[in-house]
Scaffold this motif. Structure first.
Motif, PDB file in Angstrom:
ATOM      1  N   LEU A  36       0.798  -1.228   0.000  1.00 53.78           N
ATOM      2  CA  LEU A  36       0.000   0.000   0.000  1.00 53.78           C
ATOM      3  C   LEU A  36       0.830   1.277   0.000  1.00 53.78           C
ATOM      4  CD1 LEU A  36      -2.710  -0.932   2.656  1.00 53.78           C
ATOM      5  CD2 LEU A  36      -2.948  -0.952   0.190  1.00 53.78           C
ATOM      6  N   ARG A  38       2.912   2.903  -1.953  1.00 54.73           N
ATOM      7  CA  ARG A  38       2.871   3.835  -3.081  1.00 54.73           C
ATOM      8  C   ARG A  38       1.521   4.541  -3.185  1.00 54.73           C
ATOM      9  NH1 ARG A  38       5.049   2.860  -9.173  1.00 54.73           N
ATOM     10  NH2 ARG A  38       4.673   4.971  -9.868  1.00 54.73           N
ATOM     11  N   ALA A  39       0.445   3.788  -3.018  1.00 53.31           N
ATOM     12  CA  ALA A  39      -0.890   4.383  -3.093  1.00 53.31           C
ATOM     13  C   ALA A  39      -1.119   5.376  -1.960  1.00 53.31           C
ATOM     14  CB  ALA A  39      -1.958   3.295  -3.065  1.00 53.31           C
ATOM     15  N   ASP A  42       0.932   8.529  -2.642  1.00 49.53           N
ATOM     16  CA  ASP A  42       0.356   9.287  -3.752  1.00 49.53           C
ATOM     17  C   ASP A  42      -0.899  10.053  -3.346  1.00 49.53           C
ATOM     18  OD1 ASP A  42       2.277   8.645  -5.574  1.00 49.53           O
ATOM     19  OD2 ASP A  42       1.145   7.038  -6.535  1.00 49.53           O
ATOM     20  N   ALA A  43      -1.575   9.592  -2.310  1.00 46.91           N
ATOM     21  CA  ALA A  43      -2.831  10.221  -1.897  1.00 46.91           C
ATOM     22  C   ALA A  43      -2.622  11.570  -1.220  1.00 46.91           C
ATOM     23  CB  ALA A  43      -3.605   9.291  -0.963  1.00 46.91           C
TER      24      ALA A  43
END
Length: 92
Positions: A36, A38-39, A42-43
């Protein structure tokens, strides 16, 4: 692009609602999860929270920060009962 999107989203949330409720998450701990990370990064959750904080103060709105250990996903919306165990596939 991301910063522009966060500004537009936070402004819309603050203008349309008298009270904005967010959950206090430890983003640092979420980044330790390899699947998780990277996600999550990025958020830009930390930046969104800071934008919500100053815009709520600016527009005179209330920002409520829920503790990360509050069992919100185990809480019944109708009666307020907290389930002892609740599998992930049942939660909404």
């Amino acid at each position: 692009r991301r910063r522009d999107f966060l500004h537009k989203l936070s402004t819309r949330l603050v203008r349309e609602n008298q009270t904005v409720v967010i959950e206090d998450l430890t983003v640092r701990n979420l980044l330790k999860n390899g699947k998780l990370a990277r996600a999550v990064s990025d958020a830009s959750w930390t930046e969104l929270r800071s934008m919500l904080e100053y815009k709520c103060a600016w527009y005179g709105r209330e920002l409520v920060v829920i503790d990360r250990f509050f069992p919100s996903s185990k809480l019944c919306g109708a009666c307020g009962t907290v389930a002892a165990k609740l599998p992930l596939n049942v939660r909404e």
